[in-house]
Design an enzyme around this catalytic site. Structure first.
Site, PDB file in Angstrom:
ATOM      1  CE1 TYR A 141      -3.236  -2.925   1.082  1.00 36.88           C
ATOM      2  CE2 TYR A 141      -4.547  -0.920   1.033  1.00 36.88           C
ATOM      3  CZ  TYR A 141      -4.468  -2.294   1.028  1.00 36.88           C
ATOM      4  OH  TYR A 141      -5.603  -3.040   0.961  1.00 36.88           O
ATOM      5  CE  LYS A 186       2.357 -17.849  -2.269  1.00 32.16           C
ATOM      6  NZ  LYS A 186       1.562 -19.090  -2.412  1.00 32.16           N
ATOM      7  CG  ASP A 218      -1.377 -20.561  -0.906  1.00 28.46           C
ATOM      8  OD1 ASP A 218      -0.958 -20.614   0.272  1.00 28.46           O
ATOM      9  OD2 ASP A 218      -0.775 -21.076  -1.862  1.00 28.46           O
ATOM     10  CG  ASP A 242      -8.195  -4.999   1.787  1.00 24.33           C
ATOM     11  OD1 ASP A 242      -9.170  -4.550   2.423  1.00 24.33           O
ATOM     12  OD2 ASP A 242      -8.107  -4.952   0.549  1.00 24.33           O
ATOM     13  CG  ASP A 246     -13.804  -7.280   2.196  1.00 26.02           C
ATOM     14  OD1 ASP A 246     -13.563  -6.588   3.202  1.00 26.02           O
ATOM     15  OD2 ASP A 246     -14.292  -6.802   1.148  1.00 26.02           O
TER      16      ASP A 246
HETATM   17  C1  IPM Z   1     -10.407  -1.202   3.759  1.00 28.25           C
HETATM   18  C2  IPM Z   1     -10.428  -0.692   2.337  1.00 28.25           C
HETATM   19  C3  IPM Z   1      -9.200   0.152   2.058  1.00 28.25           C
HETATM   20  C4  IPM Z   1      -7.986  -0.773   2.170  1.00 28.25           C
HETATM   21  C5  IPM Z   1      -9.171   0.885   0.710  1.00 28.25           C
HETATM   22  C6  IPM Z   1     -10.400   1.701   0.489  1.00 28.25           C
HETATM   23  C7  IPM Z   1      -7.950   1.758   0.598  1.00 28.25           C
HETATM   24  O1  IPM Z   1     -10.567  -1.742   1.430  1.00 28.25           O
HETATM   25  O2  IPM Z   1     -10.343  -0.375   4.679  1.00 28.25           O
HETATM   26  O3  IPM Z   1     -10.484  -2.405   3.967  1.00 28.25           O
HETATM   27  O4  IPM Z   1      -7.660  -1.504   1.229  1.00 28.25           O
HETATM   28  O5  IPM Z   1      -7.360  -0.738   3.235  1.00 28.25           O
HETATM   29 MN    MN Z   2     -10.985  -3.651   2.389  1.00 31.90          MN
END
Ligand code: IPM
Ligand code: MN
Ligand code: NAD
Length: 349
Positions: A141, A186, A218, A242, A246
């Site tokens: 990032y 990884k 993975d 990240d 999710d």
């Molecule tokens: C999160 C989001 C952010 C990230 C983006 C919007 C920069 O996906 O907070 O999870 O990848 O950290």
């Molecule tokens: Mn995110």
């Protein structure tokens, strides 16, 4: 107590979910005799439209002065042209870096009433109680980005110091929980990951009471679905964290349910739901505000030291879910405002 909270609603459903979280904070402040001052500032696409900058100077200055920052979400179609010069997400990344909030906590629990929403078999979801510690201010990032006509590169870099402080945070949380830490990397491919492994191993010597295991990312993506209740604290670098969180939202039933706390070395922190601006449902009153509300609870706990109030909010969220006051993403028909109202009613009881 007195506290100064900066609110950054941002874009899309950001303003809808932060409005609910702020109402809930007002309610617990009134009940506990606390004086919270809320100051609202622009970030993301809204700030680009107003000032050409996704993190204007006054926003950053206010966040640096604040006891805590509550953020909704940034981004949206309007600003997502790959050739755009400025992007909403840059504002959020700059803010995280400027506040030095390197440890992003993302707790994942499965509410018993919502077990049926997950695509996984119900029995796998009982006892799921995870805490991700995602490194937030390093890795791909924040490395140098370069682009030529026919190539592009994102530098992916970590220092020992960056890894060590995130790892220590994770060991501390593991020690206060079930003493089991899974480090995800990884290391079979990436040099940065081998540095993570060496560093985590060294830090582990200070935490002999915590069981440490390493898992390649993975296979972890698979194991998280196959045996989610086998994990406790999971520490990982920025990008893997990240993606895996999710994925973990699918265990809980919706991305709209998961909160986060981003912490540095001091008390101040940045609090945001893990979801984005959800352009597909923005402005329709359909957004689930519970991720933002639970982020407000984390704010009370980690930045203001108000554990009782934090628990009151978490208890109210549990009750509202149990009573079936649910937005569409979790199988209900309630609006964002309807959930807000139900939370305030429970808190007033
Ligand atoms: C999160 C989001 C952010 C990230 C983006 C919007 C920069 O996906 O907070 O999870 O990848 O950290
Ligand atoms: Mn995110
Ligand atoms: P998203 O998280 O915005 O949405 C993914 C899916 O989940 C959508 O179908 C959305 O409707 C649903 N969803 C998300 N939050 C919800 C909620 N609270 N209630 C009900 N449903 C919800 O991810 P995306 O679509 O990939 O990204 C959209 C934009 O958001 C992008 O610009 C991205 O960069 C940005 N983003 C910002 C943040 C942040 O500000 N922290 C986080 C993630 C994505």
């Amino acid at each position: 107590m007195r506290a100064n909270v900066v609110v950054l609603p941002g874009d899309g459903i950001g303003p809808e979910v932060t409005a609910c979280a702020v109402e809930v904070l007002h309610a617990v402040a009134a009940q506990g005799g606390h004086e919270f001052r809320f100051e609202e500032y622009l970030i993301g696409g809204a700030a680009i439209d107003a000032h050409g900058d996704p993190l204007p100077d006054d926003t950053l200055a206010a966040c640096k002065r604040a006891d805590a920052v509550l953020l909704g979400a940034v981004g949206g179609l309007k600003w997502s042209d790959p050739n755009a010069r400025v992007r909403p997400e840059q504002g959020l990344l700059r803010l995280r870096a400027a506040l030095g909030v390197y440890a992003n906590l993302r707790p994942v629990r499965v509410h018993p009433e919502l077990v049926g929403l997950s695509p996984l078999k119900n029995e796998k979801l009982h006892h799921v109680d995870l805490l991700f510690v995602r490194e937030l201010t390093g890795g791909a990032y924040f490395g140098a980005k370069t682009r030529s006509a026919d190539a592009a590169a994102d530098e992916y870099r970590y220092t020992v110091a960056e890894i060590e402080r995130a790892a220590r945070r994770a060991f501390e949380f593991a020690r206060a929980r079930r003493r089991h830490l899974t480090h995800v990397d990884k290391a079979n491919v990436l040099e940065t990951a081998r540095l993570w492994r060496n560093t985590v191993e060294r830090v582990a010597k200070d935490y002999p009471d915590v069981k440490l295991e390493h898992q390649l990312v993975d296979s972890m993506a698979m194991l998280l679905l196959v045996r989610p209740s086998a994990y406790d604290v999971i520490v990982t670098e920025n990008l893997f964290g990240d993606i895996l969180t999710d994925e973990a939202a699918a265990l809980a039933g919706s991305l709209g349910l998961l909160p986060s706390a981003s912490l540095g070395d001091g008390k101040a922190g940045l609090y945001e739901p893990i979801h984005g601006s959800a352009p597909d449902i923005a402005g329709k009153g359909l957004a689930n505000p519970l991720g933002a509300v639970l982020s407000a609870a984390l704010l009370l706990r980690h930045s203001l030291g108000l554990e009782t109030e934090a628990k009151a909010i978490e208890g109210a969220v549990d009750k509202v879910i149990a009573e079936g006051v649910l937005t569409r993403d979790v199988g209900g028909t309630a609006s964002t405002a309807g959930v807000s109202e139900a939370l305030l009613k429970v808190l007033a009881r």
